[in-house]
Enzyme design. Structure first.
Site, PDB file in Angstrom:
ATOM      1  N   SER A 114       0.831  -1.208   0.000  1.00 51.21           N
ATOM      2  CA  SER A 114       0.000   0.000   0.000  1.00 51.21           C
ATOM      3  C   SER A 114       0.865   1.258   0.000  1.00 51.21           C
ATOM      4  O   SER A 114       1.997   1.256   0.485  1.00 51.21           O
ATOM      5  CB  SER A 114      -0.908   0.028   1.229  1.00 51.21           C
ATOM      6  OG  SER A 114      -1.787  -1.065   1.238  1.00 51.21           O
TER       7      SER A 114
HETATM    8  N1  SAH Z   1      -0.843  -4.509   3.931  1.00 46.97           N
HETATM    9  C1  SAH Z   1      -0.291  -4.944   2.671  1.00 46.97           C
HETATM   10  C2  SAH Z   1      -1.269  -4.691   1.550  1.00 46.97           C
HETATM   11  C3  SAH Z   1      -1.137  -5.667   0.466  1.00 46.97           C
HETATM   12  S1  SAH Z   1      -2.380  -5.542  -0.790  1.00 46.97           S
HETATM   13  C4  SAH Z   1       1.024  -4.225   2.360  1.00 46.97           C
HETATM   14  O1  SAH Z   1       1.154  -3.052   2.702  1.00 46.97           O
HETATM   15  O2  SAH Z   1       1.896  -4.826   1.748  1.00 46.97           O
HETATM   16  C5  SAH Z   1      -3.739  -6.421  -0.100  1.00 46.97           C
HETATM   17  C6  SAH Z   1      -3.476  -7.828   0.338  1.00 46.97           C
HETATM   18  O3  SAH Z   1      -4.713  -8.398   0.740  1.00 46.97           O
HETATM   19  C7  SAH Z   1      -2.929  -8.744  -0.757  1.00 46.97           C
HETATM   20  O4  SAH Z   1      -1.753  -9.347  -0.314  1.00 46.97           O
HETATM   21  C8  SAH Z   1      -4.052  -9.753  -0.965  1.00 46.97           C
HETATM   22  O5  SAH Z   1      -3.588 -11.054  -1.332  1.00 46.97           O
HETATM   23  C9  SAH Z   1      -4.730  -9.754   0.386  1.00 46.97           C
HETATM   24  N2  SAH Z   1      -6.114 -10.234   0.395  1.00 46.97           N
HETATM   25  C10 SAH Z   1      -7.085 -10.027  -0.526  1.00 46.97           C
HETATM   26  N3  SAH Z   1      -8.236 -10.624  -0.143  1.00 46.97           N
HETATM   27  C11 SAH Z   1      -7.981 -11.207   1.067  1.00 46.97           C
HETATM   28  C12 SAH Z   1      -8.764 -11.999   1.967  1.00 46.97           C
HETATM   29  N4  SAH Z   1     -10.044 -12.309   1.715  1.00 46.97           N
HETATM   30  N5  SAH Z   1      -8.176 -12.434   3.101  1.00 46.97           N
HETATM   31  C13 SAH Z   1      -6.880 -12.145   3.384  1.00 46.97           C
HETATM   32  N6  SAH Z   1      -6.096 -11.426   2.559  1.00 46.97           N
HETATM   33  C14 SAH Z   1      -6.629 -10.956   1.419  1.00 46.97           C
END
Ligand code: SAH
Length: 213
Positions: free
Chosen positions: A64
């Site tokens: 993010s």
């Molecule tokens: N906090 C992370 C954001 C990554 S993007 C960072 O700063 O790196 C969002 C993440 O949510 C992705 O890795 C995706 O695989 C995950 N995601 C999407 N749907 C999800 C779900 N139902 N349960 C858990 N994780 C999920």
């Protein structure tokens, strides 16, 4: 890769940018100033680490944008020792920020590739969440509920009921809700049945998907 004075300088600059954009929570800014974001990106991309933008981390996911991480974290208003559930571990950057704020962090990731890579990375770095779960965040984490804070870092088409039900009274759920664009939404649990809802403008996230892969 190391954390050098050059990186620290770039982080100070990033903190300035976030302050200019309206982030005021000193503890959140301090966390951004401390956590070496470049180590959460694949090596070779470190020049991108301290720009205020999202960046690919593999498996079609992104780390993010720093502003978004700061904004969501600020909305959680965490006290030290707060019990927090994070949905979407991804690179682990948001997790590390929460740990720096002395939260007890439970984090769920549905992409196995990212889950495994970030788990290894955390071991190497000495970051210690209470629990890392490979699973579906739509269900929350009933066995460790209730939480002081829940933060969803993927765009949810609607607010999962399970997450609301896993908040303590006065607990806060920060979740981007919407399909193409998401509205940053804060729910504060007022009683067993009542929730206060506030919205904070639009953001763009990768989608929250159902089930694990
Ligand atoms: N906090 C992370 C954001 C990554 S993007 C960072 O700063 O790196 C969002 C993440 O949510 C992705 O890795 C995706 O695989 C995950 N995601 C999407 N749907 C999800 C779900 N139902 N349960 C858990 N994780 C999920």
């Amino acid at each position: 890769m190391q954390d050098t004075f050059k990186h620290k300088g770039m982080r100070n600059q990033l903190v300035k940018t976030l302050t200019d954009k309206g982030i005021t929570d000193i503890k959140v800014l301090e966390a951004i100033k401390t956590i070496p974001r470049h180590l959460f990106l694949n090596s070779g991309f470190e020049d991108h680490a301290y720009q205020d933008k999202a960046f690919p981390i593999g498996a079609s996911q992104t780390i993010s944008q720093p502003y978004t991480v700061a904004f969501q974290t600020e909305l959680l208003r965490l006290q030290p020792d707060a019990k927090v559930l994070e949905i979407g571990t991804g690179s682990g950057y948001q997790t590390a920020i929460l740990l720096h704020l002395k939260a007890k962090v439970y984090t769920i990731e549905r992409q196995n590739e990212l889950f495994k890579a970030t788990k290894l990375f955390f071991n190497k770095m000495g970051y210690r969440p209470k629990k890392m779960v490979f699973g579906d965040g739509y269900k929350g984490l009933e066995e460790n509920a209730p939480f002081d804070g829940i933060v969803v870092t993927a765009g949810a088409p609607e607010t999962p009921k399970a997450l609301l039900s896993q908040l303590k009274i006065d607990g806060r759920l920060v979740i981007p809700v919407g399909l193409e664009e998401q509205e940053m939404t804060l729910y504060i649990r007022k009683s067993q049945k009542e929730f206060e809802k506030k919205t904070f403008g639009s953001f763009r996230f990768v989608p929250m998907l159902e089930d694990k892969n």
